[in-house]
Design an enzyme around this catalytic site. Structure first.
Site, PDB file in Angstrom:
ATOM      1  N   CYS A   1      -2.431   9.283   2.919  1.00 56.23           N
ATOM      2  CA  CYS A   1      -1.774   8.774   1.445  1.00 56.23           C
ATOM      3  C   CYS A   1      -2.823   9.043   0.543  1.00 56.23           C
ATOM      4  CB  CYS A   1      -1.490   7.277   1.619  1.00 56.23           C
ATOM      5  SG  CYS A   1      -2.767   6.230   2.505  1.00 56.23           S
TER       6      CYS A   1
ATOM      7  N   GLU B   1       0.800  -1.138  -0.019  1.00 57.76           N
ATOM      8  CA  GLU B   1       0.077  -0.082  -0.090  1.00 57.76           C
ATOM      9  C   GLU B   1       0.916   1.364  -0.021  1.00 57.76           C
ATOM     10  OE1 GLU B   1      -3.182   0.022  -0.366  1.00 57.76           O
ATOM     11  OE2 GLU B   1      -3.286  -2.342  -0.187  1.00 57.76           O
TER      12      GLU B   1
END
Lengths: 513, 517
Positions: free
Chosen positions: B257, B223
């Site tokens: 993010c 990720e």
């Protein structure tokens, strides 16, 4: 002449950048995205196999001296795979819709299937058609552009494919590269969006290491030693037929061929007696004269296998004859093999079948789990349900098959792929499509008054946070109760009408009374 | 002396990691994590961990980066709880074997897909949402039946020590272990063979992780981050759009993010957007945003300096904010207009409260701009026109795409979360977390029936043409004989039909008789 031909297709190392760039351009233009294009390419692929079946058979025979029927074992699953893709493509391509929530009626969420882009498919020589074209079916169905790297281990089949593919498929979206290790290395330096490789574990590690540079997702279909356990309760006559058949297709050069057998002494004796009978009835006294046995692919592999036979400490009870001129090794069974034997080190990939003695299923499972590699396939022959259950629950392998060998790989709708050292990722059928598809989460909201006021709870200033948090938690944790199910399908509609008809009928009955 | 003790300490560390992994593998091989009850118990324990230590955990992230309670609670702990509750609710369903359709031509054979846990998995967390990003993957790993080593990020040290303290208290320490440490320790840890690695990190570290994984052929989920673009069309409701975008940018002070990284819009939209943002910021954080308790701080000095340098180097016009304070590690919400594509702000993921605006004149231009860059983790499009939205949904690829809002796709139940290309490999959340950590094993079960064997014998040597044709026909038409419904349910339907017909006949006859009477 032939090698010349290959060089032409390969174009040499430095040009790969340009070739991939071309494909990327075609992809960016969206050429491969429409359903019609994908369907068309799949139909062309189907046509390729149908119109050139004799030529393909001949090429395979040249490479492997393989009987037509075994080649059919390679081509048929491929044809089925293509036919399935053609039949089901439109249903695969539908976005996965999430249920609408009554509390958030204006929001829409679904999964859109995006193709990755330009994918690299690395094939291998033992089934040169199947292992190159089967992934390609998935890549086409998913809407990708693809580069196919054909193996130089099977030069005739690769040359045939390199000649045929550009005639049938759109050359601006699908390219073919022939060649060996140097071409592979050069190719792996280029940025791809997905890499699909069928190879050995050793090369698999290299492919994965090369994929790191661009963080390319990968599927690795590797090999490994596929164990086969025979329980005393098995039907040995049938078991021997199936096992020898699985071992002898392509002369043991299949990644899911049974590699070694684990069984008790008693089972070993019965198995060998049956195996001898089976071999005699299939191939006759002179096995080498039989048309039905494939040859070893090349000198390198022949020498490797011969060395294994020379160095094993086990006792050869069946076969063991070799002939370098014909690349021939007869069907061989070796008993009294210790787990430290040379035969137990690497994947055998040839017609040699060692037998290890273990007294019980528990011992066999312990042995399997103590080995570092998880096998690509595990085979268990047993009538005892408890033994089956034990193997199912206490071992992990790419696939697990009871009382059969090999066929799990062409089973409809089943995923195929390894785990641990035997590979990463799955394919076949819908799984191939999903391998080459990125599922993009899509959430569509609007600017409506309701949505905005509902959403405003998240904004600062965070005064009275306690109350807001309480509300948020209650709201989010109970949201799923308000989902309107998506699958109000035909059965429900029919049930509804049945309800109506039923009531009408009752009414009619009553009035009749 | 000093060096030798250092060396021995080093080998100690690597030895202890190897020992941890060995111990976990032993527990896994014993099959302790396999039963449904065990997994449910551990999930419930994890849920309890969050519930009972709610305030303690909030205090830890407040100490690390002054995260406001509302943000720490709703974007970390509540999400964890909800994911755990959903997993507890659905686990039995998820674990079911996927049965293949019954085939009339293969009546004695059974085929299904069984879900095997991988074994010992490694979860590497990140510092920006230290609890969520370490423990949410853990939910999937537990649900799938794995043993786990958790490595929280060292940058959020308070959260990391809290995890290290709480996890052994609530979860079975024989199956779940926490390892603390910085980069060298992580490298040591990655030397060990794991069966799966799940890492939330930057692209650079993601590459290191995959490199280490390649040695052992370990599958990975990465990720990562990346620059998530926002396109605001002229026809959108700019007031609402500006509020949503600036909310997404300011939570965790931009250190998310999937936070919007830069905006693409026309000149006129830019002007209106900035007007509204000014107003909103004033309303939310007051005259001096540094005084507001609702804004988080930058995690450490290194990141602060990086952001400060970006602000100094930009050639754009700072339209809002731009104030920095090193001792407080604070940067006020900043909007930079007139940014060129080559600007310093466009070179890397910002991961801070700076929002550059680039001018594009049409949606085509925006699309071109987005497609020229690496595939983002998230793409945000604002427009009232359905066709514009579809245009971006169809023509771009990103981890996720959210229309007319930002960040909320992350918590949406049923949507997978994960990147594509440079923004990551694999996805998780909910059922997808479970699927990430299971290996789907195909199981085929055949019988030794003599009748079946007679039919299958067509494949055996000596080969002949007739057998070849039989097999070809068999394989070609096999799918026609697939029965979607199980034989049992089919039989039930058949019986229902039979009973219904009897009922109808009896009913009709009695009615008939009565009328005759």
């Amino acid at each position: 002449m032939e090698s010349n031909n290959i060089m032409e297709v390969a174009n040499g190392g430095p040009n790969f950048e340009k070739m991939v760039e071309e494909l990327r351009d075609a992809f960016k233009k969206g050429k491969t995205r429409p359903y019609e294009f994908r369907l068309n390419q799949l139909l062309n692929l189907q046509k390729l196999l149908e119109e050139n079946s004799d030529e393909i058979d001949r090429a395979l025979h040249k490479d492997l001296k393989r009987h037509k029927m075994e080649s059919a074992g390679e081509i048929l699953p491929l044809k089925v795979e293509i036919a399935d893709a053609i039949r089901l493509l439109s249903s695969w391509m539908l976005p996965d819709k999430l249920p609408t929530c009554l509390l958030l009626p204006n929001d829409r969420a679904y999964l859109q299937h995006d193709p990755y882009g330009v994918v690299l498919i690395i094939g291998t020589w033992n089934y040169p058609m199947l292992l190159t074209l089967n992934p390609l079916v998935g890549a086409i169905a998913a809407g990708n552009c693809a580069v196919l790297k054909l193996s130089d281990g099977s030069p005739c089949s690769s040359a045939k494919l390199a000649e045929l593919l550009p005639q049938y498929l759109d050359t601006s979206c699908f390219k073919v590269v022939s060649g060996g290790a140097t071409e592979s290395v050069a190719l792996l330096k280029v940025k791809f969006d997905y890499i699909f490789a069928t190879c050995s574990s050793r090369i698999g590690r290299k492919v994965m290491a090369a994929a790191v540079e661009n963080l390319t997702p990968i599927t690795l279909e590797l090999g490994g030693k596929c164990p086969l356990y025979i329980h005393d309760s098995a039907d040995f006559e049938i078991a021997a037929k199936r096992i020898i058949w699985g071992k002898m297709i392509n002369n043991g050069q299949s990644c899911i061929a049974p590699d070694y057998i684990i069984c008790s002494r008693q089972a070993e004796e019965e198995f060998i007696a049956c195996a001898k009978k089976v071999l005699l009835s299939w191939y006759g006294k002179d096995e080498k004269a039989s048309q039905d046995i494939t040859r070893i692919i090349n000198n390198h592999h022949f020498n490797r296998l011969k060395k294994l036979l020379e160095n094993t400490k086990g006792k050869i009870v069946v076969g063991g004859n070799t002939d370098a001129a014909d690349l021939w090794i007869s069907p061989t069974i070796v008993v009294d093999v210790k787990s430290s034997d040379v035969l137990m080190e690497d994947e055998i990939f040839g017609p040699i079948l060692p037998i290890i003695r273990m007294d019980s299923a528990e011992q066999a499972i312990e042995y399997l789990n103590a080995r570092k590699d998880k096998p690509l396939s595990l085979y268990v022959f047993s009538k005892d349900k408890n033994v089956n259950k034990m193997f199912n629950e206490q071992t992990t392998s790419g696939t697990l098959t009871f009382n059969e060998v090999m066929l799990q790989c062409s089973w409809q709708e089943m995923p195929f792929g390894g785990v641990g050292d035997s590979g990463i990722g799955k394919y076949h059928g819908k799984y191939s499509y999903e391998t080459f598809t990125h599922k993009k989460g899509v959430l569509v909201r609007d600017f409506s008054f309701i949505t905005e006021n509902f959403a405003a709870i998240r904004y600062p200033p965070y005064s009275s946070a306690e109350v807001k948090l309480q509300f948020l938690y209650l709201f989010l944790s109970n949201l799923h109760y308000f989902n309107i199910p998506r699958n109000i399908g035909l059965p429900h509609v029919l049930a509804f009408f049945c309800g109506i008809v039923f009531m009408l009928f009752m009414g009619a009955l009553q009035s009749a009374c | 002396m000093a060096t030798s003790s250092l060396l021995s300490a080093d080998t100690d560390v690597s030895n202890s990691y190897a020992k941890i992994v060995d111990e976990l593998r032993e527990t896994f091989d014993e099959g302790r994590t396999l039963p449904l009850e065990f997994r449910l118990n551990q999930l419930k324990a994890l849920h309890l961990l969050v519930e009972e230590n709610f305030d303690k955990m909030l205090a830890a992230v407040h100490k690390d980066m002054r995260k406001a309670k509302m943000e720490g609670a709703s974007y970390e702990l509540e999400l964890l709880k909800i994911d755990a509750v959903a997993a507890i609710r659905e686990l039995k369903q998820w674990m079911k074997r996927e049965m293949m359709p019954f085939n009339l031509l293969l009546p004695l054979d059974k085929a299904y897909v069984k879900h095997d846990p991988y074994g010992v998995v490694l979860i590497i967390g990140a510092w920006n949402y230290p609890f969520l990003l370490s423990l949410q993957p853990l939910i999937g790993a537990i649900a799938a039946g794995n043993c786990v080593v958790i490595k929280p990020s060292e940058h959020s040290s308070n959260a990391a020590t809290t995890i290290a303290e709480l996890v052994p208290k609530y979860l079975d320490p024989a199956c779940f272990r926490v390892v603390l440490g910085a980069a060298p320790e992580t490298i040591e840890l990655l030397e060990n063979k794991f069966d799966y690695i799940f890492a939330t990190s930057s692209t650079r570290i993601g590459k290191c992780v995959m490199q280490a994984a390649a040695k052992h052929l370990t599958p990975v989920t990465l990720e990562l981050g990346g620059k998530s673009p926002v396109y605001i069309d002229d026809d959108s409701d700019i007031e609402i759009a500006s509020r949503r975008v600036i909310w997404g940018k300011c939570i965790n002070l931009g250190q998310t993010c999937i936070a919007p990284d830069y905006i693409l819009c026309s000149k006129s939209t830019e002007k209106r957007f900035i007007e509204h943002v000014k107003h909103t910021l004033q309303e939310w954080y007051g005259q001096d945003p540094q005084k507001s308790s609702d804004l988080t701080r930058i995690i450490n000095n290194q990141n602060f300096l990086r952001l400060q340098k970006l602000l100094k180097d930009t050639k754009g016009r700072i339209a809002i904010g731009g104030e920095t304070s090193e001792e407080d590690l604070f940067i006020s919400p900043t909007i930079v207009a007139d940014v060129k594509a080559t600007d310093s702000l466009m070179t890397e993921e910002l991961f801070g409260p700076i929002l550059p605006i680039l001018t594009v004149n049409s949606k085509e231009e925006a699309l071109k701009f987005i497609k020229e860059r690496p595939k983002p983790l998230a793409l945000y499009v604002f427009s009232k026109n359905q066709r514009t939205l579809e245009y971006f949904i169809e023509k771009t690829t990103s981890g996720a795409i959210c229309c007319n809002d930002v960040v909320v796709q992350n918590g949406w139940e049923g949507l997978p979360f994960g990147g594509v290309g440079d923004s990551g490999i694999g996805h998780y959340h909910g059922k997808y977390s479970y699927e990430t950590f299971v290996h789907k094993k195909s199981v085929v079960q055949r019988s030794f029936s003599k009748v079946g064997e007679k039919i299958y014998a067509a494949r055996y040597p000596p080969y002949n043409n007739w057998n070849m044709k039989v097999i070809a026909g068999f394989m070609k038409y096999l799918h026609i004989f697939e029965m979607r419904a199980r034989p049992v349910t089919l039989f039930a339907t058949f019986m229902a039909g039979a009973i219904a017909s009897v009922a109808v006949t009896v009913g009709w006859l009695t009615g008939f008789k009565k009328r005759n009477d």
